[in-house]
Structure formats: structure tokens, C-alpha cells
Design a protein around this motif. Structure first.
Motif, PDB file in Angstrom:
ATOM      1  N   THR A 117     -10.051   4.291  -6.003  1.00 31.59           N
ATOM      2  CA  THR A 117     -10.463   4.325  -4.735  1.00 31.59           C
ATOM      3  C   THR A 117     -11.866   5.152  -4.761  1.00 31.59           C
ATOM      4  O   THR A 117     -12.018   5.837  -5.304  1.00 31.59           O
ATOM      5  CB  THR A 117      -9.443   4.821  -3.823  1.00 31.59           C
ATOM      6  OG1 THR A 117      -7.852   4.650  -4.302  1.00 31.59           O
ATOM      7  CG2 THR A 117      -9.674   5.016  -2.480  1.00 31.59           C
ATOM      8  N   ARG A 145      -4.826  -7.710  -0.772  1.00 35.59           N
ATOM      9  CA  ARG A 145      -3.447  -7.619  -1.715  1.00 35.59           C
ATOM     10  C   ARG A 145      -2.668  -8.906  -1.342  1.00 35.59           C
ATOM     11  O   ARG A 145      -2.760  -9.391  -0.485  1.00 35.59           O
ATOM     12  CB  ARG A 145      -2.552  -6.393  -0.978  1.00 35.59           C
ATOM     13  CG  ARG A 145      -3.183  -4.913  -1.243  1.00 35.59           C
ATOM     14  CD  ARG A 145      -2.016  -3.939  -0.876  1.00 35.59           C
ATOM     15  NE  ARG A 145      -2.602  -2.618  -0.968  1.00 35.59           N
ATOM     16  CZ  ARG A 145      -3.166  -1.921   0.396  1.00 35.59           C
ATOM     17  NH1 ARG A 145      -3.123  -2.685   1.714  1.00 35.59           N
ATOM     18  NH2 ARG A 145      -3.361  -0.705   0.468  1.00 35.59           N
ATOM     19  N   ASN A 184       1.073  -2.145  -7.922  1.00 37.03           N
ATOM     20  CA  ASN A 184       2.224  -1.663  -7.267  1.00 37.03           C
ATOM     21  C   ASN A 184       3.486  -2.555  -7.857  1.00 37.03           C
ATOM     22  O   ASN A 184       4.137  -3.335  -7.120  1.00 37.03           O
ATOM     23  CB  ASN A 184       2.240  -1.357  -5.884  1.00 37.03           C
ATOM     24  CG  ASN A 184       3.439  -1.041  -5.236  1.00 37.03           C
ATOM     25  OD1 ASN A 184       3.829  -1.324  -4.000  1.00 37.03           O
ATOM     26  ND2 ASN A 184       4.223  -0.143  -5.926  1.00 37.03           N
ATOM     27  N   ASN A 228      -0.244   8.612  -1.374  1.00 37.73           N
ATOM     28  CA  ASN A 228       0.047   8.006  -2.835  1.00 37.73           C
ATOM     29  C   ASN A 228       1.562   7.646  -2.666  1.00 37.73           C
ATOM     30  O   ASN A 228       1.732   6.906  -3.879  1.00 37.73           O
ATOM     31  CB  ASN A 228      -0.122   9.095  -4.049  1.00 37.73           C
ATOM     32  CG  ASN A 228      -1.552   9.334  -3.830  1.00 37.73           C
ATOM     33  OD1 ASN A 228      -2.606   8.365  -3.797  1.00 37.73           O
ATOM     34  ND2 ASN A 228      -1.950  10.618  -4.047  1.00 37.73           N
ATOM     35  N   LEU A 280       2.633   3.241  -8.328  1.00 35.90           N
ATOM     36  CA  LEU A 280       1.350   2.772  -7.684  1.00 35.90           C
ATOM     37  C   LEU A 280      -0.007   3.269  -8.440  1.00 35.90           C
ATOM     38  O   LEU A 280       0.020   4.525  -8.283  1.00 35.90           O
ATOM     39  CB  LEU A 280       1.450   3.089  -6.192  1.00 35.90           C
ATOM     40  CG  LEU A 280       0.382   2.951  -5.208  1.00 35.90           C
ATOM     41  CD1 LEU A 280       0.122   1.540  -4.886  1.00 35.90           C
ATOM     42  CD2 LEU A 280       0.639   3.948  -3.848  1.00 35.90           C
ATOM     43  N   THR A 326      -3.764   3.227  -8.401  1.00 31.99           N
ATOM     44  CA  THR A 326      -5.238   2.767  -7.207  1.00 31.99           C
ATOM     45  C   THR A 326      -6.228   3.387  -7.852  1.00 31.99           C
ATOM     46  O   THR A 326      -6.403   4.391  -8.315  1.00 31.99           O
ATOM     47  CB  THR A 326      -4.992   3.110  -5.829  1.00 31.99           C
ATOM     48  OG1 THR A 326      -4.823   4.523  -5.683  1.00 31.99           O
ATOM     49  CG2 THR A 326      -3.584   2.379  -5.482  1.00 31.99           C
ATOM     50  N   VAL A 357      -9.068  -3.459   2.013  1.00 28.01           N
ATOM     51  CA  VAL A 357      -8.397  -3.755   0.753  1.00 28.01           C
ATOM     52  C   VAL A 357      -7.788  -5.231   0.825  1.00 28.01           C
ATOM     53  O   VAL A 357      -7.373  -5.262   2.080  1.00 28.01           O
ATOM     54  CB  VAL A 357      -7.093  -2.439   0.453  1.00 28.01           C
ATOM     55  CG1 VAL A 357      -6.519  -3.065  -0.797  1.00 28.01           C
ATOM     56  CG2 VAL A 357      -7.940  -1.276   0.441  1.00 28.01           C
ATOM     57  N   GLY A 410       0.798  -1.152   0.091  1.00 25.43           N
ATOM     58  CA  GLY A 410      -0.195   0.165   0.059  1.00 25.43           C
ATOM     59  C   GLY A 410       0.734   1.107  -0.060  1.00 25.43           C
ATOM     60  O   GLY A 410       2.031   1.306  -0.423  1.00 25.43           O
ATOM     61  N   LYS A 428      -5.702  -2.244  -7.556  1.00 23.17           N
ATOM     62  CA  LYS A 428      -4.385  -1.564  -6.999  1.00 23.17           C
ATOM     63  C   LYS A 428      -3.273  -2.385  -7.585  1.00 23.17           C
ATOM     64  O   LYS A 428      -3.220  -3.718  -7.605  1.00 23.17           O
ATOM     65  CB  LYS A 428      -4.370  -1.773  -5.408  1.00 23.17           C
ATOM     66  CG  LYS A 428      -5.564  -1.708  -4.786  1.00 23.17           C
ATOM     67  CD  LYS A 428      -6.253  -0.261  -4.545  1.00 23.17           C
ATOM     68  CE  LYS A 428      -7.517  -0.408  -3.892  1.00 23.17           C
ATOM     69  NZ  LYS A 428      -8.370   1.033  -3.802  1.00 23.17           N
TER      70      LYS A 428
END
Length: 795
Positions: A289, A788, A264, A190, A285, A287, A786, A141, A262
Motif C-alpha cells: 500500500t 478486487r 486474501n 488490517n 490478508l 497488502t 483499489v 478488503g 492485495k
């Protein structure tokens, strides 16, 4: 001749004992190793002479060594013990053992690894250090998300609070940058956590730090690798949030985001050969949201009620690149050149419907599209000269930062009898020049730190409004403004240490000249600013009962200078009926802090307790008020007078077994804002008064670590945040549970992780605000849950 010989013999005879020092690093990546056991033995029969442990920087010092032949032994969990022959002569008071490199014990790779993690609370009790990789439940994140379960830290409305106070200065590698904001906290939500090695929380900064930020400093340390040859690490993480609708929309608006993706990817490369060490860190990154989903009910004294929803679907792409080179000119001199580039693009698609009390009549629909680009470029040059004496240093640095903020807003203003299109465009270019010289001189029982710093900061901003025929936009509040800041500063800090007593006394002297030039055609505000020359002392006194018990007393004086966005004269219309405006008349807030801390260590546990009292004058806060004859609410920064923050913080860390350890921490505090009266100038002069506000609040965080067979680790984090005082109101209690797991693969080179934040989807922000002539309640069901999954590989 006789006189010269006598003088020489006298000097020679005075060297009866010697101080030796060095640095311990990991051979694999050259990272400093704290808490390494360093034991001095006689070479003849291995009799114990003295011992110590390395500090946070891997440095250690052994004092009062008599001339002779010795054996030095270095040991640390997870590393092979290293022994070194050591001769002490009679010609020098100080001996530099240079760098000692420890190799990892490869036999541990196929066993249950008992990790010797350093205590989060450092030896001076003024700083807590957390490794991002250990925070499994937040891997993949942003940095802001990674901070949510750190002791003493809470996140509220996208801002960090330390011990209930949001006046926090955020640094990157010890420097303020536009990437995280000069005086504010922009960008943290971010900034990818994959780029970060450690996070430091400094509650009581010394004089060498900028005086801004009364709650303390958060220092974000980028990953760095100095392993010989070519090496690196690549990673990829993906996830999804907003897995289901927590609260249905009000009628007639577009759907809220669901199952938001998401992504990354990250890559770090390092090449070291001879005198050159080159590095590159790249992270991206992306996302989607549900950034805001707030339901508000406004009640006015005349009995009218407005119900509204602010729903914001956000797409964000954030790229960061950091590259540079370390050049070792010779054994005494090093030059580092580095650059950082950040590119952030944000697209917000929002809906804001306004209804009467029973939702039978819609009075307005405000739909908006925000297209924002932020570009950050930073160039740094750092030179270090190491004198012959260990720890005797001269550092010279120059840092340039450019930050562009390019925002465009497009609105559809839909009324029962009219529809119009409104827009505005904001362009802001920030240039910051920082120059600093830092000098460190060690002594037998301490060291002296001193230096100078000069900052020049310019932010020209231009706002253009494009209103429709019937528009809520105040077109006369646009135009240009220019923020100019100059800060020269001097500091000196002396640290003394004996077997029982520690003392640190410092003073920073700052001169600040701020000039905010305003478009002369602005309908309300005029050019303004302030200047001051102020001292900012810091004191730390500590008593060591023994190696496991220490008591420390702190005093700090700090300041909160209004940031440019706090005084920015342009109204912001992301909420068309609760409008945020800056105040160029805002003055600095000065704060004094007193703290008493105690730490005790056991074999597999430690306890840290702290009590503090913070009192501020000219407290900066945002005031919500309305103008007679209008139902619009204006939120404007003001200096509210005196405020107080008193509390205790407790951290208990326990390794229960080889398989299970936990960290339990709580912060309990009392906030008070004295009664005050202020005059808001925008949009027309109006007076606001508030009675004394006070409230007890706090939080509890319980982080549990499980080390399972086959190199599998799990983390469960439970966070409870009590209700708290906010400007003109209260925020309700909330809680969440996070879960994470990771597994070592490929002989420790690969790592797979899985995590879920807000496992039970319980985190909702609820507020009650009381204004002059109105009150409102709000419930924000923004995206918090979230899931991941990620993988990384070292090579």
C-alpha cells in the motif's frame, strides 16, 4: 390438610393466561432469524388469536394466551412456512417452545430472489446492524474499509468516527481485545473483512457495556456456523491499488508504490455432532500500500517556509486464526472454549525530504525503515446456564489477552554537510485478564440484567534509542515505563415493555485505578496516574404509537479513559520534524449524551430520524506546538476543557422494486471546542492557548442495490464528507464512489465478486492547522483506489 388443599387450589386458579416464547433459527446453519412472522391460530377453525415477530436474536414471545388447543404458524421470506400444533394447559405461567428451525425454500434458487433483509435500525432504535456480505463494494478488503460507507461512520487518518467523534470503543464478539485495541482502534485496517459476519453500531450503549467510548460502540461479530455435520466455506480474493501516480514526488527521493498487490485467502470449517460443535476460521490478508503520501507546507511567523513530503510504502501481512468448541453438557448448560491468534508484520519504507519555499534547496532527507511485528493471543472460556424459564440465564466468562508490539526503526538522516544513521527499538507486552458474571431474569413485561466485571491490565514498555553523532532524536526520552490498570465494575439494567410504553433504566458503577510508572531518568515526565469511582447511568424511554411508529428518548453518561499510547512518554520519529509524544498527566474525559429518535415503517420502506446533543468535560485532543528557537513541532495529547457535539442523523431505506432498492443517510452536526489554555511539558515547558472553535459539518451516503437477472447483484455507493473541525484546524470536504458486483454460482454454493473503491480516484485528505507561531497545510494523496476480484464456495 384442608389448609394445604385450599392453598393449592388458589394457586391453580390464578393461571388464567400463559406466556409462550421460543427461538427461530435457520436449519441450514443455526443462525437466528429476526423478523419472522409468528401467528397463533385456533386449531378448530384457524381463527386469528395473536401474532408477533422475532427480534434480532430470533426470539419471540406471545402473551395472554388462554388455555386451549392452537396452531402456530412461522413464515419468513425465502423460507418454507412451518406449522406447529400447540396446547396450552393451566399449570404453568410460562411455556418454552424451544427452538424452531425453518428450511430454505429451494424453489427460490432458480428465480429472482426477493431478499427480506432486516432493517438496519433495531427495534430499540439504539443499534444499527450491517451484514458484511451485503457490502459488495468493499468485499475482499479490511474491516476498516468495510465500514467506510456505513451510516453515521467516517474514517479519518485510519480512525473511525461516529457522528464526527473518534472516541469509539471497538469490540470483537462483544469483548474488547488487543486485536482492535483497548480504548483505541489499532488493527482495523488490517483485520480481514472476510472473517466477519456482521458489524453493529451502538450509539447509546446500556449499562451492561463498559463505560468507555463516548461516541458509542462498534461490535465486530465473527462468522459462526452451527450446521450439523461437516461444512465450511473457502474463499480467495486478489486485487491491486495505486494504479497510477496522483501527485509526483518532491525531488531526490525513492519512487512511490504503484500497482500494489492485495491477496486474501480465507477458510472456515465447522463440525457439529451430538453435543459437540467445533469451529475454525482462518484468514490471511497481504497488502502492499501507498499508506501515506502527504505534502506539507509549514509557514512560521518569522516568514520562513518549509515544504516537505512524507511518503510511506507499506507491506503488511496479517494472519488471524480463531478456533474453539461448544460443548452442550445438557439441555440447561453449555460450555464454550475458544482461542484467537493474530500475527501482523508491517514493513514501512519511507522518505521525508525537507525543502525551502521554491524547492531550490534541500535542508534534510529523512529516510526510514520500520520493521514491526504484532502478536495477539486470546483465550476465552464461557459457561451458560439456562434456567427452566425461557430467557432466564446465567453467563460466566473469563478472557485472557496477550499482545506483543515489537517495533524497530532505522533512519538515514541526510543533511547538506552530514549523514548519519539513527535507530530505536520499542518492545511492549500487554496482558489483560477479564472476568465477568452476567445474569438475566425475564418477567412478564420485561427483564432484569445485572452483572459484575473485573479487568486487570499490565503493559510494560521499553524504548531504546541509538542516535548518531548529529541526531534529532532525544536519547534522554527513552527507557522503560509500566502501565497498570485495575477496573472492577457492577451493573444493573431493567427493561420494561407494554403495548405502548418501553422503558430501560440502568446504572453501571466503575472504579478505575491507573498507575503509570516512568523511568526516573526520563528528562521530562514523572510517574503519574489517576483513580475514580463514578456512576454511569443510562435511560431509554419509548412510546409506540402503533406497530409502525415509535419515538425513543435516550440519556447516557460515558467516559473516555486515555489509552496507553496516549500517555506513552516516548517521542515517535516517523515524522522527524512533527513529533508525536504522549502525556502521562492526561485525565479521563467524561461525557453526557441526550438523544431523541423516531422510526416509521411502511410496507417496503422505513425512515429513522435522530437528534442528539453530546457535551464533554476535560476533552482529550492532540495539541501541536513549537518551542522558541526551534522549527520542530510537537504534537502532544492534552485535556482541552469543554466541547460540544450537536447533530441530526437521518436514514431512509426504500425497496423501489424487486430489482432496485437504496439506502440514503445523512448526518449533520455542529462541533464546538471552548477556548482553553494548557501547558505542554515536553521537550520544555511551554504554554499554548486556543480560541473557541466551532464548525458545522456532516456527510451524505447513498447506497444503491441492483438485483439483476441470473442471480447477479450490483452495488453503487456514493459518499460525500463535508469539511470538519479537527484539533487546531479544519479538514476539507472530500467524496468518493465505490462499485461492486457479485454473482451466485453452483446453485448458490459459489459466489464471484468484483469491486472498485474510489472509482474516480477523488479522495484526498486536505488539512489546515494553526499553531502558536506557525501554520501548515497538508494534502495527502494516499492510496484509495483499489480493484478486487474474489471467489468463495460453501460446502
Amino acid at each position: 390438610m384442608i389448609l394445604l388443599l385450599s392453598s393449592y387450589n388458589y394457586s391453580f386458579a390464578q393461571v388464567k393466561s400463559v406466556t409462550a416464547s421460543g427461538v427461530v433459527r435457520a436449519k441450514a446453519n443455526q443462525a437466528p432469524l429476526p423478523y419472522v412472522n409468528v401467528v397463533l391460530l385456533t386449531e378448530k377453525d384457524s381463527t386469528f388469536v395473536s401474532g408477533t415477530v422475532s427480534n434480532d436474536e430470533g426470539r419471540f414471545t406471545l402473551t395472554n394466551i388462554k388455555p386451549g388447543n392452537y396452531l402456530l404458524s412461522y413464515s419468513f421470506i425465502g423460507y418454507t412456512t412451518f406449522n406447529q400444533s400447540f396446547y396450552v394447559g393451566s399449570l404453568s405461567n410460562y411455556l418454552d417452545l424451544a427452538t424452531i428451525e425453518l428450511e430454505e425454500d429451494s424453489q427460490l434458487l432458480n428465480e429472482v430472489v426477493i431478499t427480506g433483509q432486516q432493517d438496519a435500525v433495531n427495534e430499540r432504535l439504539d443499534k444499527k446492524t450491517f451484514t458484511v456480505a451485503d457490502n459488495i463494494s468493499q468485499s475482499g478488503g479490511s474491516v476498516l474499509q468495510a465500514m467506510q460507507n456505513l451510516p453515521g461512520v467516517t474514517v479519518q487518518d485510519g480512525k473511525i468516527l461516529i457522528r464526527g467523534n473518534d472516541k469509539v470503543t471497538v469490540l470483537i464478539d462483544g469483548k474488547q481485545t488487543a486485536l482492535t485495541g483497548f480504548g483505541n482502534q489499532s488493527g482495523l485496517d488490517n483485520l480481514p473483512a472476510s472473517a466477519i459476519e456482521k458489524i453493529e453500531i451502538i450509539n447509546n450503549p446500556s449499562a451492561k457495556y463498559d463505560a468507555n467510548g463516548n461516541a458509542g460502540i462498534i461490535n465486530i461479530i465473527y462468522k459462526a456456523n452451527k450446521q450439523k455435520g461437516f461444512n465450511g466455506k473457502a474463499g480467495f480474493a486478489a486485487g491491486a491499488g495505486a494504479l497510477w501516480v496522483r501527485k509526483e514526488n518532491l525531488p531526490t527521493i525513492r519512487p512511490q508504490y504503484q500497482f500494489t498487490p492485495k491477496i486474501n485467502p480465507s477458510l472456515s470449517l465447522n463440525y457439529k455432532k451430538n453435543r459437540i460443535n467445533a469451529f475454525l476460521q482462518g484468514d490471511y490478508l497481504y497488502t502492499e500500500t501507498l499508506n501515506k503520501n502527504e505534502f506539507v507546507t509549514r509557514t512560521y511567523d518569522d516568514g520562513s517556509i518549509v515544504r516537505q513530503q512524507t511518503k510511506r510504502n507499506r507491506d503488511t501481512g496479517f494472519t488471524t486464526l480463531k478456533a474453539g468448541t461448544d460443548y452442550t453438557i445438557n439441555n440447561m448448560n453449555t460450555l464454550t472454549l475458544s482461542g484467537l491468534f493474530g500475527y501482523e508484520k508491517i514493513i514501512d519504507r519511507g522518505d521525508e525530504p525537507f525543502f525551502n519555499a521554491d524547492l531550490s534547496e534541500r535542508t534534510r532527507l529523512w529516510q526510514f525503515l520500520e520493521d514491526e511485528i504484532k502478536i495477539t493471543v486470546m483465550a476465552t472460556a464461557a459457561y451458560q446456564h439456562r434456567f427452566q424459564q425461557p430467557g432466564h440465564l446465567l453467563n460466566i466468562g473469563f478472557n485472557y489477552t496477550f499482545h506483543r508490539e515489537d517495533e524497530q526503526y532505522f533512519f538515514d538522516n541526510i543533511l547538506p554537510s552530514y549523514s548519519g544513521k539513527d535507530a530505536f527499538k520499542l518492545l511492549s507486552d500487554e496482558s489483560v485478564y477479564d472476568f465477568n458474571i452476567d445474569y438475566v431474569k425475564p418477567f412478564r413485561y420485561g427483564r432484569l440484567e445485572s452483572g459484575v466485571k473485573l479487568r486487570k491490565r499490565d503493559i510494560p514498555t521499553n524504548m531504546e534509542f541509538f542516535p548518531s553523532a548529529i541526531s534529532p532524536i532525544d536519547v534522554n526520552a527513552g527507557g522503560w515505563a509500566n502501565y497498570k490498570e485495575l477496573i472492577p465494575a457492577l451493573y444493573s439494567n431493567y427493561i420494561y415493555e407494554s403495548k405502548k410504553i418501553e422503558a430501560e433504566i440502568g446504572l453501571r458503577a466503575e472504579y478505575v485505578d491507573l498507575n503509570y510508572q516512568v523511568n526516573p531518568n526520563h528528562n521530562t515526565y514523572k510517574s503519574d496516574g489517576y483513580s475514580y469511582a463514578q456512576p454511569f447511568p443510562n435511560v431509554r424511554l419509548a412510546y409506540k404509537f402503533n406497530d409502525d411508529h415509535k419515538l425513543s428518548l435516550f440519556f447516557n453518561r460515558r467516559v473516555d479513559r486515555p489509552n496507553e499510547v496516549d500517555i506513552r512518554i516516548f517521542p515517535k520519529y516517523d515524522d522527524v520534524e512533527i513529533i508525536k509524544v504522549g502525556n502521562p498527566g492526561l485525565q479521563p474525559q467524561f461525557t453526557n449524551v441526550i438523544e431523541l429518535g423516531y422510526k416509521t415503517n411502511w410496507e417496503k420502506a422505513y425512515l429513522f430520524m435522530s437528534g442528539y446533543h453530546r457535551f464533554a468535560d476535560a476533552t482529550i485532543t492532540r495539541i501541536a506546538s513549537s518551542v522558541p528557537g526551534s522549527n520542530l513541532i510537537y504534537a502532544i495529547f492534552q485535556n482541552a476543557g469543554k466541547s460540544y457535539n450537536t447533530g441530526i442523523e437521518v436514514i431512509y431505506n426504500q425497496e423501489v422494486s424487486n430489482r432496485y432498492s437504496f439506502n440514503l443517510n445523512t448526518t449533520i452536526y455542529r462541533n464546538q471546542i471552548n477556548a482553553f489554555t494548557v501547558q505542554n511539558l515536553y521537550p520544555s515547558p511551554n504554554t499554548f492557548s486556543a480560541e473557541l472553535q466551532e464548525m458545522f459539518s456532516g456527510n451524505i451516503k447513498w447506497n444503491n442495490m441492483l438485483r439483476l437477472p441470473k442471480a447477479l447483484e450490483a452495488q453503487i455507493s456514493i459518499v460525500y464528507l463535508a469539511g470538519d473541525l479537527i484539533p487546531q484546524g479544519e479538514i476539507a470536504a472530500r467524496y468518493s464512489v465505490d462499485l461492486g458486483m457479485k454473482k451466485q454460482l453452483q446453485k448458490g454454493n459459489g459466489e464471484l465478486f468484483f469491486n472498485v473503491t474510489d472509482l474516480f480516484n477523488t479522495l484526498v485528505i486536505k488539512k489546515v492547522i494553526q499553531g502558536d507561531g506557525f501554520s501548515y497545510t497538508s494534502d495527502d494523496y494516499y492510496e484509495t483506489q483499489v480493484v478486487r476480484l474474489g471467489y468463495s464456495y460453501k460446502f
